[in-house]
Scaffold this active site. Structure first.
Site, PDB file in Angstrom:
ATOM      1  N   ASN A   3      50.151  49.902  33.817  1.00 33.66           N
ATOM      2  CA  ASN A   3      49.139  48.980  34.333  1.00 33.66           C
ATOM      3  C   ASN A   3      48.812  47.955  33.256  1.00 33.66           C
ATOM      4  OD1 ASN A   3      46.926  48.014  36.003  1.00 33.66           O
ATOM      5  ND2 ASN A   3      45.548  49.097  34.605  1.00 33.66           N
ATOM      6  N   ASP A  58      42.188  53.723  33.666  1.00 37.57           N
ATOM      7  CA  ASP A  58      42.343  52.988  32.395  1.00 37.57           C
ATOM      8  C   ASP A  58      42.396  53.902  31.174  1.00 37.57           C
ATOM      9  OD1 ASP A  58      42.295  50.560  33.801  1.00 37.57           O
ATOM     10  OD2 ASP A  58      40.126  50.397  33.650  1.00 37.57           O
ATOM     11  N   HIS A 108      45.612  45.712  31.899  1.00 41.17           N
ATOM     12  CA  HIS A 108      44.148  45.602  31.994  1.00 41.17           C
ATOM     13  C   HIS A 108      43.693  44.426  31.128  1.00 41.17           C
ATOM     14  CE1 HIS A 108      40.105  47.043  32.810  1.00 41.17           C
ATOM     15  NE2 HIS A 108      39.831  46.713  31.559  1.00 41.17           N
ATOM     16  N   SER A 151      45.649  44.922  27.583  1.00 43.27           N
ATOM     17  CA  SER A 151      46.183  46.250  27.268  1.00 43.27           C
ATOM     18  C   SER A 151      47.176  46.637  28.355  1.00 43.27           C
ATOM     19  CB  SER A 151      45.064  47.297  27.243  1.00 43.27           C
ATOM     20  OG  SER A 151      44.070  46.951  26.304  1.00 43.27           O
TER      21      SER A 151
HETATM   22  C1  GAR Z   1      44.970  40.376  35.791  1.00 39.74           C
HETATM   23  O1  GAR Z   1      44.219  39.674  34.836  1.00 39.74           O
HETATM   24  C2  GAR Z   1      44.961  41.859  35.483  1.00 39.74           C
HETATM   25  O2  GAR Z   1      44.884  42.144  34.120  1.00 39.74           O
HETATM   26  C3  GAR Z   1      43.711  42.305  36.183  1.00 39.74           C
HETATM   27  O3  GAR Z   1      43.705  41.583  37.393  1.00 39.74           O
HETATM   28  C4  GAR Z   1      44.304  40.306  37.165  1.00 39.74           C
HETATM   29  C5  GAR Z   1      45.318  40.070  38.278  1.00 39.74           C
HETATM   30  O4  GAR Z   1      45.781  38.742  38.228  1.00 39.74           O
HETATM   31  N1  GAR Z   1      43.727  43.727  36.408  1.00 39.74           N
HETATM   32  C6  GAR Z   1      42.620  44.470  36.363  1.00 39.74           C
HETATM   33  O5  GAR Z   1      41.510  44.011  36.177  1.00 39.74           O
HETATM   34  C7  GAR Z   1      42.859  45.960  36.546  1.00 39.74           C
HETATM   35  N2  GAR Z   1      41.716  46.725  36.159  1.00 39.74           N
HETATM   36  P1  GAR Z   1      47.057  38.309  39.069  1.00 39.74           P
HETATM   37  O6  GAR Z   1      46.858  38.817  40.491  1.00 39.74           O
HETATM   38  O7  GAR Z   1      47.051  36.802  39.009  1.00 39.74           O
HETATM   39  O8  GAR Z   1      48.259  38.918  38.416  1.00 39.74           O
END
Ligand code: GAR
Length: 189
Positions: A102, A145, A104, A136
């Protein structure tokens, strides 16, 4: 040739960066993207990249069997969570131990755990007065997480940052590093 499945719920900018990175790669290919939202922008992004997508209902995501069937049908080696905002069934976590990762948008263990996603994370970073944030990439376990961290990269938090401006800086970091970290990991599988 390794097979990647992406799980995504939202915009899909990371999913697109990954699909484009592996488009002509001899190492791996993105076989499919699985979502829990039929109207998420990730579907259009994957169409652009020539990657099929499939949406599963909340019940299917809770139960897990149909998803496992798809993952097996595509002979998936690595599952990549790219903005996936649903819980992964334990049956999938067990079947793909150390093969689910994943991303984060903070420097875990800061600002992780249930409810911490997207702009909530960036708001928490700003509220805490942190001068650094980052990304991360970690293995997925049953603890939200909480899995072993594979890679981190940091960036400054500016005094006048809003969740949106910080998100933009974080997205740039993600698009730069995530595909390369996936490729490195695939080379060890
Ligand atoms: C990303 O910034 C990712 O790190 C975050 O969601 C966004 C998705 O962007 N993930 C989390 O917060 C998970 N806990 P995207 O749809 O444009 O790839």
């Amino acid at each position: 040739m390794k097979h990647i499945a992406i799980f995504a719920s939202g915009t899909g900018s990371n999913a697109l960066a990954i699909a484009q990175h592996f488009a002509d790669s001899p190492v791996a290919t993105v076989k499919i993207a699985l979502s829990n939202r039929a109207n998420a922008a990730v579907h259009d992004k994957m169409k652009l990249a020539g990657v099929p997508t499939v949406t599963f209902s909340r019940e299917q995501w809770t139960q897990g069997d149909e998803i496992l069937n798809v993952l097996r049908a595509y002979d998936i080696d690595l599952i990549v969570l790219a903005g996936f905002l649903s819980i992964i069934p334990e049956s999938i976590i067990n079947a793909y131990e150390r093969r689910i990762i994943n991303i984060h948008p903070s420097l875990l263990p800061r600002h992780g755990g249930p409810g911490m996603w997207g702009h909530h994370v960036h708001q928490a970073v700003i509220d805490a007065g942190d001068t650094q944030s980052g990304i991360s990439i970690h293995y997925v376990t049953t603890e939200v997480d909480g899995g072993e961290i594979i890679f981190q990269a940091s960036c400054p938090v500016m005094p006048d940052d809003t969740p949106d401006t910080l998100a933009e800086r974080i997205h740039d970091l993600e698009h730069t590093h995530f595909p390369a970290v996936i490729e490195e990991l695939l080379n060890t599988l």
